[in-house]
Enzyme design. Structure first.
Site, PDB file in Angstrom:
ATOM      1  N   SER A 166       0.830  -1.196   0.000  1.00 51.95           N
ATOM      2  CA  SER A 166       0.000   0.000   0.000  1.00 51.95           C
ATOM      3  C   SER A 166       0.874   1.261   0.000  1.00 51.95           C
ATOM      4  O   SER A 166       1.566   1.513  -0.983  1.00 51.95           O
ATOM      5  CB  SER A 166      -0.968  -0.040   1.190  1.00 51.95           C
ATOM      6  OG  SER A 166      -2.002   0.895   1.040  1.00 51.95           O
ATOM      7  N   HIS A 225      -4.591  -1.706  -4.002  1.00 46.86           N
ATOM      8  CA  HIS A 225      -5.948  -2.144  -3.615  1.00 46.86           C
ATOM      9  C   HIS A 225      -6.929  -1.953  -4.771  1.00 46.86           C
ATOM     10  O   HIS A 225      -8.063  -1.510  -4.599  1.00 46.86           O
ATOM     11  CB  HIS A 225      -6.435  -1.375  -2.384  1.00 46.86           C
ATOM     12  CG  HIS A 225      -5.464  -1.395  -1.238  1.00 46.86           C
ATOM     13  ND1 HIS A 225      -4.980  -2.570  -0.712  1.00 46.86           N
ATOM     14  CD2 HIS A 225      -4.874  -0.386  -0.535  1.00 46.86           C
ATOM     15  CE1 HIS A 225      -4.138  -2.285   0.284  1.00 46.86           C
ATOM     16  NE2 HIS A 225      -4.058  -0.974   0.397  1.00 46.86           N
TER      17      HIS A 225
END
Length: 243
Positions: free
Chosen positions: A134, A170
């Site tokens: 991330s 994501h």
């Protein structure tokens, strides 16, 4: 022991739910450690939770994961002050640097404040394998999409730029991610780049993306670029399943 050439494994994964601990090292992170080519001793892996404010629980979770995986683990924290005397010496002494998620905007600000941004480039050039999830994926790129500023995603454009692409994380699990990443590339706010579903990652050797990988069935990586008509064009990449 440095990798053969500058190496980054940028992911939307790398840790999986544990049976005896909250998290265990996932196949993506295990592969990043394998790429360091360590033999005859435990690999030195340094964990950074800067993007989560150096959350003490995350750091404890890392040491649990590290022990189970057989790593020689350490961490670098910047709040409320650096926990090591010489940040440069500590990071350059690692085989792998693993960066956790959270606020990529906060991470980049803190790294610049403490000179970690420059040290990361030096470590990368020296063959320390860089990996992360991330925020710990976006940071190596020129920019990406982030919830650092609130629930409505915004662009971040001041990444370290070790590789000359943008990064979408994501991609399959947060509904704003895919359309915004494509719009920002179409509008030339971000350059063309690579996106990863949860559980997927992209491997760079130098500044070239050489392989897409996944630790989860069905997860993939994508190349997104601006097409001739000014719209974004997404290409799903062949993705190798890690076990």
């Amino acid at each position: 022991m440095p990798a053969d050439e500058p190496t980054i494994l940028a992911t939307s994964g790398g840790a999986v739910s544990g049976s005896r601990t909250k998290w265990e090292v996932g196949p993506l992170t295990s592969y990043a450690v394998e790429l360091a080519g360590v033999t005859g001793r435990a690999p030195r892996v340094c964990f950074l939770a800067t993007a989560s404010g150096d959350n003490p629980q995350l750091i404890r979770d890392f040491y649990d994961m590290s022990q189970l995986a057989g790593f020689h683990g350490s961490h670098l924290q910047l709040f409320t002050m650096p926990n090591v005397e010489d940040v440069r010496e500590h990071l350059l002494g690692q085989d792998v640097i693993w960066v956790w998620g959270g606020s990529v905007a906060g991470l980049l600000a803190m790294w610049q404040l403490h000179g970690v941004d420059a040290v990361m480039r030096e470590a990368w050039e020296a063959g320390v394998v860089l990996t992360g999830v991330s925020a710990g994926s976006i940071c190596w790129h020129l920019g990406g999409t982030t919830d650092s500023f609130g629930p409505d995603l915004r662009p971040v454009t001041n990444g370290l730029g070790l590789v000359p692409y943008s990064n979408g994380v994501h991609y399959d699990s947060e509904e704003q991610r895919r359309p915004l990443f494509q719009k920002l590339i179409a509008d030339e706010v971000l350059p063309a780049g690579y996106a990863t579903d949860d559980g997927a990652g992209v491997l760079y050797r130098g500044t070239t993306m050489v392989e897409a990988l996944t630790e989860r069935d069905g997860a993939a990586a994508y190349w997104v670029e601006r097409g001739p008509d000014g719209t974004a064009v997404e290409t799903r990449l062949d993705t190798r399943r890690l076990r």
